[in-house]
Design a protein around this motif. Sequence first.
Motif, PDB file in Angstrom:
ATOM      1  N   GLU A   1      -3.067  -7.420  -2.379  1.00 15.63           N
ATOM      2  CA  GLU A   1      -3.044  -5.971  -2.550  1.00 15.63           C
ATOM      3  C   GLU A   1      -3.793  -5.194  -1.467  1.00 15.63           C
ATOM      4  O   GLU A   1      -3.808  -3.966  -1.481  1.00 15.63           O
ATOM      5  CB  GLU A   1      -3.595  -5.612  -3.933  1.00 15.63           C
ATOM      6  N   ALA A   2      -4.398  -5.881  -0.513  1.00 14.95           N
ATOM      7  CA  ALA A   2      -5.223  -5.218   0.506  1.00 14.95           C
ATOM      8  C   ALA A   2      -4.470  -4.110   1.240  1.00 14.95           C
ATOM      9  O   ALA A   2      -4.972  -2.989   1.366  1.00 14.95           O
ATOM     10  CB  ALA A   2      -5.764  -6.245   1.495  1.00 14.95           C
ATOM     11  N   ALA A   3      -3.296  -4.390   1.746  1.00 11.89           N
ATOM     12  CA  ALA A   3      -2.554  -3.391   2.533  1.00 11.89           C
ATOM     13  C   ALA A   3      -2.182  -2.183   1.683  1.00 11.89           C
ATOM     14  O   ALA A   3      -2.183  -1.048   2.172  1.00 11.89           O
ATOM     15  CB  ALA A   3      -1.314  -4.013   3.158  1.00 11.89           C
ATOM     16  N   TYR A   4      -1.882  -2.396   0.408  1.00  6.46           N
ATOM     17  CA  TYR A   4      -1.547  -1.269  -0.467  1.00  6.46           C
ATOM     18  C   TYR A   4      -2.738  -0.319  -0.607  1.00  6.46           C
ATOM     19  O   TYR A   4      -2.613   0.884  -0.362  1.00  6.46           O
ATOM     20  CB  TYR A   4      -1.121  -1.772  -1.850  1.00  6.46           C
ATOM     21  N   TRP A   5      -3.899  -0.858  -0.986  1.00  2.00           N
ATOM     22  CA  TRP A   5      -5.067  -0.013  -1.233  1.00  2.00           C
ATOM     23  C   TRP A   5      -5.592   0.613   0.047  1.00  2.00           C
ATOM     24  O   TRP A   5      -5.922   1.801   0.076  1.00  2.00           O
ATOM     25  CB  TRP A   5      -6.166  -0.796  -1.950  1.00  2.00           C
ATOM     26  N   GLU A   6      -5.656  -0.158   1.110  1.00  2.00           N
ATOM     27  CA  GLU A   6      -6.134   0.396   2.374  1.00  2.00           C
ATOM     28  C   GLU A   6      -5.137   1.408   2.929  1.00  2.00           C
ATOM     29  O   GLU A   6      -5.527   2.394   3.554  1.00  2.00           O
ATOM     30  CB  GLU A   6      -6.414  -0.717   3.393  1.00  2.00           C
ATOM     31  N   GLY A   7      -3.856   1.175   2.695  1.00  2.00           N
ATOM     32  CA  GLY A   7      -2.835   2.135   3.117  1.00  2.00           C
ATOM     33  C   GLY A   7      -2.977   3.476   2.429  1.00  2.00           C
ATOM     34  O   GLY A   7      -2.663   4.521   3.007  1.00  2.00           O
ATOM     35  N   LYS A   8      -3.438   3.466   1.194  1.00  3.01           N
ATOM     36  CA  LYS A   8      -3.668   4.728   0.478  1.00  3.01           C
ATOM     37  C   LYS A   8      -4.767   5.542   1.145  1.00  3.01           C
ATOM     38  O   LYS A   8      -4.726   6.770   1.128  1.00  3.01           O
ATOM     39  CB  LYS A   8      -4.022   4.458  -0.990  1.00  3.01           C
ATOM     40  N   LEU A   9      -5.739   4.844   1.730  1.00  8.64           N
ATOM     41  CA  LEU A   9      -6.820   5.553   2.420  1.00  8.64           C
ATOM     42  C   LEU A   9      -6.316   6.141   3.729  1.00  8.64           C
ATOM     43  O   LEU A   9      -6.622   7.282   4.061  1.00  8.64           O
ATOM     44  CB  LEU A   9      -7.989   4.609   2.704  1.00  8.64           C
TER      45      LEU A   9
ATOM     46  N   ASN B   1     -11.982   7.654  -4.373  1.00  5.10           N
ATOM     47  CA  ASN B   1     -10.801   8.325  -4.949  1.00  5.10           C
ATOM     48  C   ASN B   1      -9.546   7.460  -4.950  1.00  5.10           C
ATOM     49  O   ASN B   1      -8.716   7.587  -5.854  1.00  5.10           O
ATOM     50  CB  ASN B   1     -10.510   9.631  -4.210  1.00  5.10           C
ATOM     51  N   PHE B   2      -9.379   6.615  -3.934  1.00  2.00           N
ATOM     52  CA  PHE B   2      -8.107   5.926  -3.778  1.00  2.00           C
ATOM     53  C   PHE B   2      -8.146   4.410  -3.944  1.00  2.00           C
ATOM     54  O   PHE B   2      -7.097   3.791  -4.107  1.00  2.00           O
ATOM     55  CB  PHE B   2      -7.503   6.236  -2.394  1.00  2.00           C
ATOM     56  N   ALA B   3      -9.305   3.789  -3.886  1.00  2.00           N
ATOM     57  CA  ALA B   3      -9.329   2.324  -3.896  1.00  2.00           C
ATOM     58  C   ALA B   3     -10.296   1.714  -4.906  1.00  2.00           C
ATOM     59  O   ALA B   3     -10.580   0.520  -4.849  1.00  2.00           O
ATOM     60  CB  ALA B   3      -9.656   1.808  -2.498  1.00  2.00           C
ATOM     61  N   THR B   4     -10.785   2.504  -5.847  1.00  4.18           N
ATOM     62  CA  THR B   4     -11.754   1.987  -6.817  1.00  4.18           C
ATOM     63  C   THR B   4     -11.265   0.744  -7.559  1.00  4.18           C
ATOM     64  O   THR B   4     -12.018  -0.233  -7.652  1.00  4.18           O
ATOM     65  CB  THR B   4     -12.170   3.093  -7.810  1.00  4.18           C
ATOM     66  N   PRO B   5     -10.036   0.710  -8.087  1.00  5.95           N
ATOM     67  CA  PRO B   5      -9.639  -0.507  -8.825  1.00  5.95           C
ATOM     68  C   PRO B   5      -9.719  -1.771  -7.967  1.00  5.95           C
ATOM     69  O   PRO B   5     -10.142  -2.830  -8.447  1.00  5.95           O
ATOM     70  CB  PRO B   5      -8.192  -0.225  -9.247  1.00  5.95           C
ATOM     71  N   TRP B   6      -9.337  -1.650  -6.729  1.00  7.31           N
ATOM     72  CA  TRP B   6      -9.325  -2.808  -5.832  1.00  7.31           C
ATOM     73  C   TRP B   6     -10.744  -3.244  -5.470  1.00  7.31           C
ATOM     74  O   TRP B   6     -11.081  -4.430  -5.543  1.00  7.31           O
ATOM     75  CB  TRP B   6      -8.517  -2.447  -4.581  1.00  7.31           C
ATOM     76  N   ILE B   7     -11.600  -2.288  -5.091  1.00 13.71           N
ATOM     77  CA  ILE B   7     -12.991  -2.611  -4.745  1.00 13.71           C
ATOM     78  C   ILE B   7     -13.711  -3.175  -5.971  1.00 13.71           C
ATOM     79  O   ILE B   7     -14.411  -4.183  -5.883  1.00 13.71           O
ATOM     80  CB  ILE B   7     -13.733  -1.368  -4.190  1.00 13.71           C
ATOM     81  N   ASP B   8     -13.528  -2.543  -7.110  1.00 17.81           N
ATOM     82  CA  ASP B   8     -14.167  -3.035  -8.333  1.00 17.81           C
ATOM     83  C   ASP B   8     -13.687  -4.446  -8.685  1.00 17.81           C
ATOM     84  O   ASP B   8     -14.467  -5.263  -9.178  1.00 17.81           O
ATOM     85  CB  ASP B   8     -13.922  -2.081  -9.500  1.00 17.81           C
ATOM     86  N   HIS B   9     -12.411  -4.747  -8.414  1.00 18.76           N
ATOM     87  CA  HIS B   9     -11.881  -6.097  -8.662  1.00 18.76           C
ATOM     88  C   HIS B   9     -12.663  -7.131  -7.857  1.00 18.76           C
ATOM     89  O   HIS B   9     -12.941  -8.228  -8.346  1.00 18.76           O
ATOM     90  CB  HIS B   9     -10.389  -6.133  -8.285  1.00 18.76           C
ATOM     91  N   MET B  10     -13.042  -6.781  -6.637  1.00 21.15           N
ATOM     92  CA  MET B  10     -13.761  -7.729  -5.784  1.00 21.15           C
ATOM     93  C   MET B  10     -15.258  -7.796  -6.090  1.00 21.15           C
ATOM     94  O   MET B  10     -15.874  -8.843  -5.911  1.00 21.15           O
ATOM     95  CB  MET B  10     -13.553  -7.364  -4.303  1.00 21.15           C
ATOM     96  N   PHE B  11     -15.855  -6.693  -6.542  1.00 19.66           N
ATOM     97  CA  PHE B  11     -17.314  -6.624  -6.646  1.00 19.66           C
ATOM     98  C   PHE B  11     -17.876  -6.716  -8.070  1.00 19.66           C
ATOM     99  O   PHE B  11     -19.000  -7.166  -8.246  1.00 19.66           O
ATOM    100  CB  PHE B  11     -17.822  -5.340  -5.975  1.00 19.66           C
TER     101      PHE B  11
END
Length: 180
Positions: free
Chosen positions: A66-74, A110-120
């Motif tokens: 999912e990295a490209a999806y979340w980073e793409g949103k930024l 605003n745009f990547a909290t679910p992804w960052i929280d998944h990792m941390f």
Amino acid sequence: MTEQDYVPISPDVMAAEIGKWTQPTRRQTDGTGLRVGNKAEFTLVAPVRPGGAEIFRERVEKAQIEAAYWEGKLGTVHDLRVCLINDGTQILFAATYSDEFNPYVVDVINFATPWIDHMFTDVAEGYPGLKSPDALAYIAKHQVEASVWYGSNEDATVRDVARGQRTLAALGELLDAAQA
């Protein structure tokens, strides 16, 4: 230090040649980290809680997918690395991004909290989650400034690079059509 005073690491390189490539860095105006042109570095090193390394390893495949999806949103991240270091006792988050520090952090929240929280979450010791009022204090506590950092094409944003790639692709198609 002036060019005349500078002695390069390698005796095979002239100081004048190094001077052509020197990239002046400056500190962030509103946060920790170095900047060159429109690019900045963000480095965070946080302790891993007991059992956190195993949780991170279980989640890493999904995070990568999912990295490209979340980073793409930024739309401002040039590159990102997240990994366990020091025998799994610490987690490293290192990014190169365009624009200023505060807007970058706000965009991540605003745009990547679910992804960052998944990792941390349940991995980094004391990580409160990005939506927590304690998130910025956590980041400030564990953020470090690079000692040496280089950013290529220092004034090009992620959007500039994407536009350049689209332009090159269109030019390639035009040239291919002209040769047909």
